[in-house]
Scaffold this motif. Sequence first.
Motif, PDB file in Angstrom:
ATOM      1  N   MET A   1      12.645 -44.276  20.688  1.00  0.00           N
ATOM      2  CA  MET A   1      14.106 -44.080  21.013  1.00  0.00           C
ATOM      3  C   MET A   1      14.611 -42.994  20.615  1.00  0.00           C
ATOM      4  N   THR A  28      19.186 -43.722  14.825  1.00  0.00           N
ATOM      5  CA  THR A  28      18.173 -43.476  15.935  1.00  0.00           C
ATOM      6  C   THR A  28      17.649 -44.941  16.564  1.00  0.00           C
ATOM      7  N   TYR A  29      17.333 -45.595  15.577  1.00  0.00           N
ATOM      8  CA  TYR A  29      16.744 -47.062  15.682  1.00  0.00           C
ATOM      9  C   TYR A  29      17.756 -48.047  15.630  1.00  0.00           C
ATOM     10  N   LYS A  30      18.166 -48.465  16.574  1.00  0.00           N
ATOM     11  CA  LYS A  30      19.482 -49.576  16.432  1.00  0.00           C
ATOM     12  C   LYS A  30      19.076 -50.917  16.490  1.00  0.00           C
ATOM     13  N   VAL A  33      13.063 -52.798  13.301  1.00  0.00           N
ATOM     14  CA  VAL A  33      11.907 -52.269  14.069  1.00  0.00           C
ATOM     15  C   VAL A  33      10.429 -53.001  13.704  1.00  0.00           C
ATOM     16  N   ASP A  37       6.943 -50.806  17.139  1.00  0.00           N
ATOM     17  CA  ASP A  37       7.747 -49.727  16.982  1.00  0.00           C
ATOM     18  C   ASP A  37       7.662 -48.834  16.177  1.00  0.00           C
ATOM     19  N   ALA A  41       6.907 -44.822  17.138  1.00  0.00           N
ATOM     20  CA  ALA A  41       7.739 -43.831  16.785  1.00  0.00           C
ATOM     21  C   ALA A  41       7.031 -42.535  16.062  1.00  0.00           C
ATOM     22  N   ASN A  99      12.730 -48.803   9.135  1.00  0.00           N
ATOM     23  CA  ASN A  99      13.781 -48.267   9.657  1.00  0.00           C
ATOM     24  C   ASN A  99      14.184 -46.828   8.901  1.00  0.00           C
ATOM     25  N   GLU A 103      14.024 -42.922   9.856  1.00  0.00           N
ATOM     26  CA  GLU A 103      15.302 -42.342  10.069  1.00  0.00           C
ATOM     27  C   GLU A 103      15.206 -41.200   9.087  1.00  0.00           C
TER      28      GLU A 103
END
Length: 369
Positions: A1, A28-30, A33, A37, A41, A99, A103
């Motif tokens: 994403m 970025t990752y809402k 994950v 994911d 990523a 996450n 990030e």
Amino acid sequence: MIIDKFAVLRKGSGAKMRMIRSVGPELTYKKFVDNNDVVLAAERMVREAPDVSRLQYLAPKTAQNRSLVALELQSDMLSTKPGILVIAALNGMAWGAPNAVLELAEKLLYDTNYQSPFFNDYDWYLIPMANPDGLNFTQSQRHLPPLNAKEWAVNLTARATTRADEWHKNVDTGRSAHSCFGTNINRNFAFHWQDDVSKSPDRCSQWFPGDRPFSTNEARAIRKYVDGLGETIQLAVHLHASFVPKKEYMVYPWRYTLRMPSNHYTLQDIGEYAARLSRQPDGRVYEVHQSSNDGRVAGSVIDYLSGVVGTDLVYLLKPYHKKFPDYKDVNHLKAYVDKSTSAILSLVRGWRRSTKQNTLTFFGVDVEF
């Protein structure tokens, strides 16, 4: 994403031009994950920045046939710089830890505010999800009502309609026909394994350390990877979680004994400096001390990194994380991610300060550049 498009071309410390974009403060990752994911990523980052990133698929695979992945970020592939290792989510309930690492990687790769000093001066080795089976297991059970973990472990009937109220293990059934399953990976490393107890916890315990050191595929995969890095790694962080509100920790070896490490003054000083830099919005700071002060734990990854791999600076970082948080609670996720990335980067700053790296003194005041 991806939340925005590449914006600027900038020349980094390496020889190649590469894309830079401003990431900003937003996630970025809402969502929390999962392993898929994480892999997607990491693969996307390597495709976008092949001159400064590599992806390693660690072996052996987990009991459920998942690979741990290591994302390696180097601003200049032709030279070796001091290495920083981050291992996240060894615990099956630390949902936000992957996450935070993703990030962090995004900021290092794409945000110009983090290029210097954090990316240009160091090589980064990131394992975002060290227990993919455990996280998948807890996330898949989040909709079920909780039951005491010990009772859940022995009550086969209850398992169909409830979940354990805590889960710190992987989901390896091993070779045993026992109804209980899973091993606590962070008790499974071969450094003073089982030195903290007179009798091994039983298989139903959340602290079960395995039948022998390195009985888990996850611990073996991490061992093979970090042993290969060896002296490259000079700072290592195990990103964990505290499940107690307002109790957050930045601690260091040893975990298996009350005996102090030889460099404990340095570890304490860097930790205290990092804790001040990463002060919480309400004014609280991380508690910094030797980790065995909170209870002895043998076979941990930080003791292995310090005692066997020989890494000088090793920390266990535990920002607050709810047990089984609301899967859509972006605010809690963001709070954990922000605290984690801030603390990791603050440890790097504390390390730089301790070595006077990139520091000049003006009229008795140290100024970093």
